[in-house]
Design a protein around this motif. Structure first.
Motif, PDB file in Angstrom:
ATOM      1  N   GLU A 273      -5.078  17.646   3.256  1.00 27.30           N
ATOM      2  CA  GLU A 273      -3.955  16.979   2.596  1.00 27.30           C
ATOM      3  C   GLU A 273      -2.787  16.787   3.558  1.00 27.30           C
ATOM      4  N   LEU A 274      -2.550  17.790   4.409  1.00 22.54           N
ATOM      5  CA  LEU A 274      -1.452  17.694   5.367  1.00 22.54           C
ATOM      6  C   LEU A 274      -1.669  16.528   6.333  1.00 22.54           C
ATOM      7  N   SER A 275      -2.869  16.447   6.896  1.00 30.98           N
ATOM      8  CA  SER A 275      -3.149  15.368   7.857  1.00 30.98           C
ATOM      9  C   SER A 275      -3.136  14.002   7.183  1.00 30.98           C
ATOM     10  N   SER A 276      -3.621  13.933   5.943  1.00 33.92           N
ATOM     11  CA  SER A 276      -3.618  12.662   5.210  1.00 33.92           C
ATOM     12  C   SER A 276      -2.196  12.209   4.911  1.00 33.92           C
ATOM     13  N   ASP A 277      -1.319  13.159   4.566  1.00 30.36           N
ATOM     14  CA  ASP A 277       0.070  12.819   4.282  1.00 30.36           C
ATOM     15  C   ASP A 277       0.763  12.306   5.540  1.00 30.36           C
ATOM     16  N   ARG A 278       0.476  12.909   6.697  1.00 27.01           N
ATOM     17  CA  ARG A 278       1.060  12.436   7.949  1.00 27.01           C
ATOM     18  C   ARG A 278       0.636  10.998   8.245  1.00 27.01           C
ATOM     19  N   ALA A 279      -0.655  10.728   8.065  1.00 24.93           N
ATOM     20  CA  ALA A 279      -1.143   9.361   8.299  1.00 24.93           C
ATOM     21  C   ALA A 279      -0.499   8.384   7.324  1.00 24.93           C
ATOM     22  N   THR A 280      -0.339   8.801   6.077  1.00 26.92           N
ATOM     23  CA  THR A 280       0.253   7.924   5.064  1.00 26.92           C
ATOM     24  C   THR A 280       1.714   7.606   5.383  1.00 26.92           C
ATOM     25  N   GLN A 281       2.457   8.601   5.872  1.00 26.74           N
ATOM     26  CA  GLN A 281       3.858   8.373   6.211  1.00 26.74           C
ATOM     27  C   GLN A 281       3.999   7.380   7.363  1.00 26.74           C
ATOM     28  N   VAL A 282       3.114   7.468   8.335  1.00 26.14           N
ATOM     29  CA  VAL A 282       3.132   6.506   9.448  1.00 26.14           C
ATOM     30  C   VAL A 282       2.779   5.116   8.936  1.00 26.14           C
ATOM     31  N   LEU A 283       1.753   5.025   8.093  1.00 30.08           N
ATOM     32  CA  LEU A 283       1.371   3.731   7.529  1.00 30.08           C
ATOM     33  C   LEU A 283       2.526   3.108   6.749  1.00 30.08           C
ATOM     34  N   ARG A 284       3.177   3.897   5.919  1.00 28.36           N
ATOM     35  CA  ARG A 284       4.290   3.368   5.120  1.00 28.36           C
ATOM     36  C   ARG A 284       5.399   2.835   6.011  1.00 28.36           C
ATOM     37  N   ARG A 285       5.673   3.544   7.089  1.00 25.08           N
ATOM     38  CA  ARG A 285       6.742   3.084   7.993  1.00 25.08           C
ATOM     39  C   ARG A 285       6.381   1.722   8.584  1.00 25.08           C
ATOM     40  N   LEU A 286       5.132   1.567   9.017  1.00 26.00           N
ATOM     41  CA  LEU A 286       4.705   0.310   9.631  1.00 26.00           C
ATOM     42  C   LEU A 286       4.671  -0.837   8.628  1.00 26.00           C
ATOM     43  N   VAL A 287       4.250  -0.554   7.405  1.00 20.24           N
ATOM     44  CA  VAL A 287       4.121  -1.609   6.394  1.00 20.24           C
ATOM     45  C   VAL A 287       5.471  -1.934   5.753  1.00 20.24           C
ATOM     46  N   GLU A 288       6.211  -0.906   5.368  1.00 20.77           N
ATOM     47  CA  GLU A 288       7.460  -1.132   4.650  1.00 20.77           C
ATOM     48  C   GLU A 288       8.546  -1.741   5.539  1.00 20.77           C
ATOM     49  N   ARG A 289       8.456  -1.514   6.842  1.00 20.96           N
ATOM     50  CA  ARG A 289       9.414  -2.149   7.755  1.00 20.96           C
ATOM     51  C   ARG A 289       8.960  -3.550   8.167  1.00 20.96           C
ATOM     52  N   GLY A 290       7.829  -3.994   7.640  1.00 22.93           N
ATOM     53  CA  GLY A 290       7.348  -5.341   7.911  1.00 22.93           C
ATOM     54  C   GLY A 290       6.687  -5.525   9.265  1.00 22.93           C
ATOM     55  N   HIS A 291       6.265  -4.421   9.890  1.00 23.88           N
ATOM     56  CA  HIS A 291       5.652  -4.530  11.209  1.00 23.88           C
ATOM     57  C   HIS A 291       4.190  -4.955  11.140  1.00 23.88           C
ATOM     58  N   VAL A 292       3.430  -4.368  10.201  1.00 20.15           N
ATOM     59  CA  VAL A 292       1.987  -4.602  10.106  1.00 20.15           C
ATOM     60  C   VAL A 292       1.652  -5.013   8.679  1.00 20.15           C
ATOM     61  N   PRO A 293       0.881  -6.097   8.490  1.00 20.57           N
ATOM     62  CA  PRO A 293       0.472  -6.494   7.136  1.00 20.57           C
ATOM     63  C   PRO A 293      -0.376  -5.399   6.483  1.00 20.57           C
ATOM     64  N   ALA A 294      -0.161  -5.185   5.204  1.00 16.78           N
ATOM     65  CA  ALA A 294      -0.888  -4.139   4.486  1.00 16.78           C
ATOM     66  C   ALA A 294      -2.380  -4.408   4.413  1.00 16.78           C
ATOM     67  N   THR A 295      -2.772  -5.656   4.578  1.00 18.30           N
ATOM     68  CA  THR A 295      -4.198  -6.003   4.483  1.00 18.30           C
ATOM     69  C   THR A 295      -4.981  -5.632   5.734  1.00 18.30           C
ATOM     70  N   ARG A 296      -4.293  -5.247   6.807  1.00 21.69           N
ATOM     71  CA  ARG A 296      -4.989  -4.941   8.058  1.00 21.69           C
ATOM     72  C   ARG A 296      -4.817  -3.502   8.509  1.00 21.69           C
ATOM     73  N   ILE A 297      -4.410  -2.629   7.612  1.00 24.08           N
ATOM     74  CA  ILE A 297      -4.141  -1.262   8.025  1.00 24.08           C
ATOM     75  C   ILE A 297      -4.628  -0.294   6.951  1.00 24.08           C
ATOM     76  N   ALA A 298      -5.091   0.876   7.385  1.00 14.75           N
ATOM     77  CA  ALA A 298      -5.567   1.908   6.462  1.00 14.75           C
ATOM     78  C   ALA A 298      -5.238   3.266   7.053  1.00 14.75           C
ATOM     79  N   ALA A 299      -5.123   4.275   6.181  1.00  6.76           N
ATOM     80  CA  ALA A 299      -4.790   5.636   6.609  1.00  6.76           C
ATOM     81  C   ALA A 299      -5.918   6.584   6.232  1.00  6.76           C
ATOM     82  N   VAL A 300      -6.157   7.578   7.088  1.00  9.54           N
ATOM     83  CA  VAL A 300      -7.202   8.561   6.844  1.00  9.54           C
ATOM     84  C   VAL A 300      -6.767   9.889   7.452  1.00  9.54           C
ATOM     85  N   GLY A 301      -7.184  10.988   6.826  1.00  7.66           N
ATOM     86  CA  GLY A 301      -6.853  12.314   7.330  1.00  7.66           C
ATOM     87  C   GLY A 301      -8.105  13.055   7.767  1.00  7.66           C
ATOM     88  N   PHE A 302      -8.040  13.693   8.931  1.00  8.28           N
ATOM     89  CA  PHE A 302      -9.187  14.427   9.476  1.00  8.28           C
ATOM     90  C   PHE A 302      -8.970  15.940   9.487  1.00  8.28           C
TER      91      PHE A 302
END
Length: 295
Positions: free
Chosen positions: A221-250
């Protein structure tokens, strides 16, 4: 007279014994069939020899490309260290790579391209893809350097594509948290526009060290949350389209530092931005061989 006729008649009827000679078997009959077979085989080999025409230059090119594909000895391609790359200067392609592999003769649309083997084509495409990924790393690095952030990420090229590793002790994530630091936000806001302009799919992959977490049920859960926070920053700031990005925790299953030293565990508290290559599998499998032949 009677006696004479009888005697004469008996003498005139001599029996002629017919001798029957048994026909002898021919034990050398196989030699004829054997000779016919050998004649046919000799003719076949002559035809095959006449049809064969080996191009020594292309044979050597195929040999070298297959050797590189299976991880055997290959021409030196790269210069730099074999560890995790801290900047694009560590994996510049040597100027003579195309001359060493014969790729310089295989120009797009040229007559020689039609004659290249599958191994030569895969090697040519792998080098081109490596150069493209290298160029992306150069652009990201240049953007970060302009903001004095050039030493905050590490670049690696694998069979999956370009890995941009956000690893720097407590610079990006504090222990047992998924909150982005100010430095992490600045890195993402600087690299985001370069990544967002690419056509490639992006995989945001969170990792944790082996220390147990107190804020989450597990490190997954910790690693997944870290990946999700990075994804949100990239998508919500308009850097990367949401259709081309995904998050996963290992979780802690894919560490960079294989050690129990607490000083080294920080290297596993990270998030990797993976720019996934769209090259075919036969081309992707050559990328690690090119990356491994540094220096």
């Amino acid at each position: 007279m009677s006696s004479g006729r009888g005697s004469g008649g008996h003498g005139g009827r001599r029996r002629v014994k017919q001798e029957h000679h048994e026909e002898e078997e021919n034990h050398e009959r196989w030699a004829v069939s054997y000779a016919d077979m050998m004649t046919v085989l000799v003719g076949l080999f002559i035809v095959l020899y006449a049809m064969s025409n080996v191009d020594q230059v292309k044979y050597e090119q195929l040999r070298d490309s297959l050797a590189m594909g299976f991880g055997n000895r290959a021409p030196s391609i790269l210069e730099g260290s074999t560890g995790a790359m801290s900047g694009v200067e560590d994996f510049e392609i040597a100027p003579d790579i195309r001359a060493q592999t014969g790729i310089e003769e295989l120009t797009p649309g040229g007559a020689t391209e039609e004659a290249e083997t599958e191994g030569e084509r895969n090697l040519r495409l792998a080098v081109e893809e490596y150069e493209r990924l290298q160029q992306i790393a150069s652009e990201i690095n240049a953007a970060l350097v302009s903001k004095d952030l050039g030493d905050q990420v590490r670049f690696r090229i694998t069979e999956r594509g370009l890995v941009v590793g956000m690893v720097a002790d407590d610079v990006f994530f504090a222990p047992d948290t998924a909150n982005l630091t100010a430095t992490a936000g600045a890195v993402l806001d600087t690299a985001g526009p370069v990544i967002g302009a690419l056509p490639d799919e992006i995989s945001v992959e969170g990792h944790a060290n082996v220390l147990p977490t107190s804020r989450y049920p597990t490190n997954w859960e910790l690693s997944s949350d870290r990946a999700t926070q990075v994804l949100r920053r990239l998508v919500e700031r308009g850097h990367v389209p949401a259709t081309r990005i995904a998050a996963v925790g290992f979780g802690d299953s894919r560490p960079l530092a294989e050690t129990g030293d607490l000083d080294q565990l920080d290297a596993n508290r990270r998030v990797d931005l993976v720019i996934l290559t769209g090259a075919p599998e036969n081309v992707r499998m050559l990328l690690p061989s090119i990356a491994a032949n540094q220096g």
